[in-house]
Scaffold this motif. Sequence first.
Motif, PDB file in Angstrom:
ATOM      1  N   MET A  21      -5.994  11.189   2.804  1.00 39.66           N
ATOM      2  CA  MET A  21      -5.166  10.138   3.375  1.00 39.66           C
ATOM      3  C   MET A  21      -4.522   9.322   2.269  1.00 39.66           C
ATOM      4  O   MET A  21      -4.974   9.339   1.119  1.00 39.66           O
ATOM      5  N   ASN A  22      -3.443   8.603   2.626  1.00 38.29           N
ATOM      6  CA  ASN A  22      -2.811   7.731   1.642  1.00 38.29           C
ATOM      7  C   ASN A  22      -3.408   6.324   1.728  1.00 38.29           C
ATOM      8  O   ASN A  22      -4.186   6.020   2.628  1.00 38.29           O
ATOM      9  N   ASP A  45      -0.405  13.638  -5.023  1.00 38.85           N
ATOM     10  CA  ASP A  45      -1.492  14.112  -4.160  1.00 38.85           C
ATOM     11  C   ASP A  45      -2.629  14.644  -5.034  1.00 38.85           C
ATOM     12  O   ASP A  45      -2.636  15.803  -5.427  1.00 38.85           O
ATOM     13  N   ASN A  46      -3.586  13.771  -5.356  1.00 34.32           N
ATOM     14  CA  ASN A  46      -4.739  14.225  -6.132  1.00 34.32           C
ATOM     15  C   ASN A  46      -6.009  14.212  -5.278  1.00 34.32           C
ATOM     16  O   ASN A  46      -7.100  13.906  -5.746  1.00 34.32           O
ATOM     17  N   SER A  47      -5.832  14.568  -4.003  1.00 36.36           N
ATOM     18  CA  SER A  47      -6.981  14.765  -3.130  1.00 36.36           C
ATOM     19  C   SER A  47      -7.828  15.918  -3.671  1.00 36.36           C
ATOM     20  O   SER A  47      -7.328  16.819  -4.343  1.00 36.36           O
ATOM     21  N   MET A  48      -9.134  15.870  -3.387  1.00 33.67           N
ATOM     22  CA  MET A  48     -10.053  16.877  -3.940  1.00 33.67           C
ATOM     23  C   MET A  48     -10.909  17.518  -2.849  1.00 33.67           C
ATOM     24  O   MET A  48     -11.271  16.876  -1.866  1.00 33.67           O
ATOM     25  N   ASN A  87       1.910  -3.832   3.921  1.00 32.84           N
ATOM     26  CA  ASN A  87       3.297  -3.462   3.655  1.00 32.84           C
ATOM     27  C   ASN A  87       3.359  -2.035   3.103  1.00 32.84           C
ATOM     28  O   ASN A  87       2.976  -1.807   1.961  1.00 32.84           O
ATOM     29  N   PRO A  88       3.821  -1.059   3.905  1.00 26.96           N
ATOM     30  CA  PRO A  88       3.906   0.316   3.404  1.00 26.96           C
ATOM     31  C   PRO A  88       5.032   0.446   2.378  1.00 26.96           C
ATOM     32  O   PRO A  88       6.169   0.068   2.640  1.00 26.96           O
ATOM     33  N   VAL A  89       4.699   0.966   1.197  1.00 18.97           N
ATOM     34  CA  VAL A  89       5.694   1.118   0.124  1.00 18.97           C
ATOM     35  C   VAL A  89       5.541   2.492  -0.520  1.00 18.97           C
ATOM     36  O   VAL A  89       4.488   3.112  -0.454  1.00 18.97           O
ATOM     37  N   ARG A  90       6.614   2.933  -1.156  1.00 19.39           N
ATOM     38  CA  ARG A  90       6.580   4.138  -1.964  1.00 19.39           C
ATOM     39  C   ARG A  90       6.338   3.745  -3.420  1.00 19.39           C
ATOM     40  O   ARG A  90       6.713   2.658  -3.851  1.00 19.39           O
ATOM     41  N   MET A  91       5.722   4.646  -4.175  1.00 21.84           N
ATOM     42  CA  MET A  91       5.417   4.326  -5.564  1.00 21.84           C
ATOM     43  C   MET A  91       6.667   4.040  -6.381  1.00 21.84           C
ATOM     44  O   MET A  91       6.664   3.174  -7.253  1.00 21.84           O
ATOM     45  N   ASP A  92       7.773   4.742  -6.087  1.00 24.30           N
ATOM     46  CA  ASP A  92       8.989   4.526  -6.874  1.00 24.30           C
ATOM     47  C   ASP A  92       9.685   3.208  -6.542  1.00 24.30           C
ATOM     48  O   ASP A  92      10.661   2.832  -7.191  1.00 24.30           O
ATOM     49  N   GLU A  93       9.194   2.508  -5.524  1.00 29.12           N
ATOM     50  CA  GLU A  93       9.733   1.188  -5.182  1.00 29.12           C
ATOM     51  C   GLU A  93       9.064   0.063  -5.975  1.00 29.12           C
ATOM     52  O   GLU A  93       9.543  -1.069  -5.953  1.00 29.12           O
ATOM     53  N   MET A  94       7.981   0.377  -6.647  1.00 31.95           N
ATOM     54  CA  MET A  94       7.216  -0.638  -7.368  1.00 31.95           C
ATOM     55  C   MET A  94       7.666  -0.685  -8.822  1.00 31.95           C
ATOM     56  O   MET A  94       7.452   0.261  -9.583  1.00 31.95           O
ATOM     57  N   LEU A 109       0.840  -1.197   0.000  1.00 30.68           N
ATOM     58  CA  LEU A 109       0.000   0.000   0.000  1.00 30.68           C
ATOM     59  C   LEU A 109       0.873   1.245   0.000  1.00 30.68           C
ATOM     60  O   LEU A 109       1.799   1.361   0.803  1.00 30.68           O
ATOM     61  N   PHE A 110       0.541   2.180  -0.895  1.00 27.57           N
ATOM     62  CA  PHE A 110       1.350   3.382  -1.046  1.00 27.57           C
ATOM     63  C   PHE A 110       1.245   4.293   0.180  1.00 27.57           C
ATOM     64  O   PHE A 110       0.164   4.530   0.704  1.00 27.57           O
ATOM     65  N   THR A 111       2.399   4.820   0.579  1.00 27.43           N
ATOM     66  CA  THR A 111       2.430   5.827   1.654  1.00 27.43           C
ATOM     67  C   THR A 111       2.595   7.232   1.087  1.00 27.43           C
ATOM     68  O   THR A 111       2.470   8.214   1.833  1.00 27.43           O
ATOM     69  N   ASP A 112       2.875   7.339  -0.205  1.00 23.38           N
ATOM     70  CA  ASP A 112       3.195   8.643  -0.790  1.00 23.38           C
ATOM     71  C   ASP A 112       2.212   9.068  -1.883  1.00 23.38           C
ATOM     72  O   ASP A 112       2.516   9.940  -2.691  1.00 23.38           O
ATOM     73  N   GLN A 113       1.033   8.453  -1.924  1.00 18.83           N
ATOM     74  CA  GLN A 113      -0.019   8.922  -2.825  1.00 18.83           C
ATOM     75  C   GLN A 113      -1.249   9.232  -1.982  1.00 18.83           C
ATOM     76  O   GLN A 113      -1.773   8.352  -1.289  1.00 18.83           O
TER      77      GLN A 113
END
Length: 296
Positions: A227-228, A264-267, A248-255, A188-192
């Motif tokens: 939230m992410n 961050d496309n929160s609205m 498992n917390p992951v960053r998008m660039d790790e995938m 699961l992404f922590t940075d989106q």
Amino acid sequence: MQRILITGASGFLGWNLARSLSGTCELWGTFASHPVDIPGCLMERLDLEGAGDLTALVRRVRPAAVLHAAALVDVDLCEREPARARRLNVEAVGRIAEAAAEIGARLVYFSSDMVFDGTKGMYTEEDEPSPISVYGETKLEGERLALRTASSNVVARLSLMYGAGPAPHSSFLGWMRGRLEKGETVNLFTDQYRTPLYVRDACRAIGRILARPEARGVYHLAGPERMNRYELGRLAAAVFGFPERLLNPVRMDEMQGLMPRPKDNSMDNRKAARELGMQFTKAADGLGAVAREAAG
């Protein structure tokens, strides 16, 4: 009784829309390859890529409103097959918008928070879209077609949705629960960052749009919390009783192989709250409602 046509009624959003509107109108729905049985909804097979199929269906059914939920929504697949993404997410929208305008039907087109580049977050309807993916580009083109064709049309931009669906893995939540039930780890992404939207809130908002001829233009349908995915996953694990160690917390660039996604496309949902009288559900409460529904 008002007649409404829902394209993509076998998908996550379309299925929920059909269930929420069933019994309130004469309801028609379409599916591509996975038929579903929805009480009170007449279902028809429809190929979005068939040049004349959409137009012929709209002319035959003659609905008062068309809810266009059918689309190619897989972000990575859109990157791999941009021509197909354009056929399904742009050209089909143009045909259905023109057919709806021809018979005087109102079109509600479903777009996405992916039309934004993710550099700002908490986007309002006045912020300029700047997509960074093929999927986002095609959804933005679809928006422009819908709005240009008729002034009564509405664009509903949706944030990441959760809720019950027609199949176990028809949504992010369903996919996650499926893996956790098997004891499998979930990345699961922590940075989106998104603003998770309870699908029943989306359906309530559309019902209010249909009841308000003055509602037009763009609406952001989004939950009240930024939230992410990892934070949302932790809430879901707690509600459904899954061990947090499987998250498992992951960053998008790790995938590896992951196509570009906004950070961050929160609205911001204040326009919908104000004009539609909506009170959007907090994620913990929405997930709790899904759990109670699943338990019967």
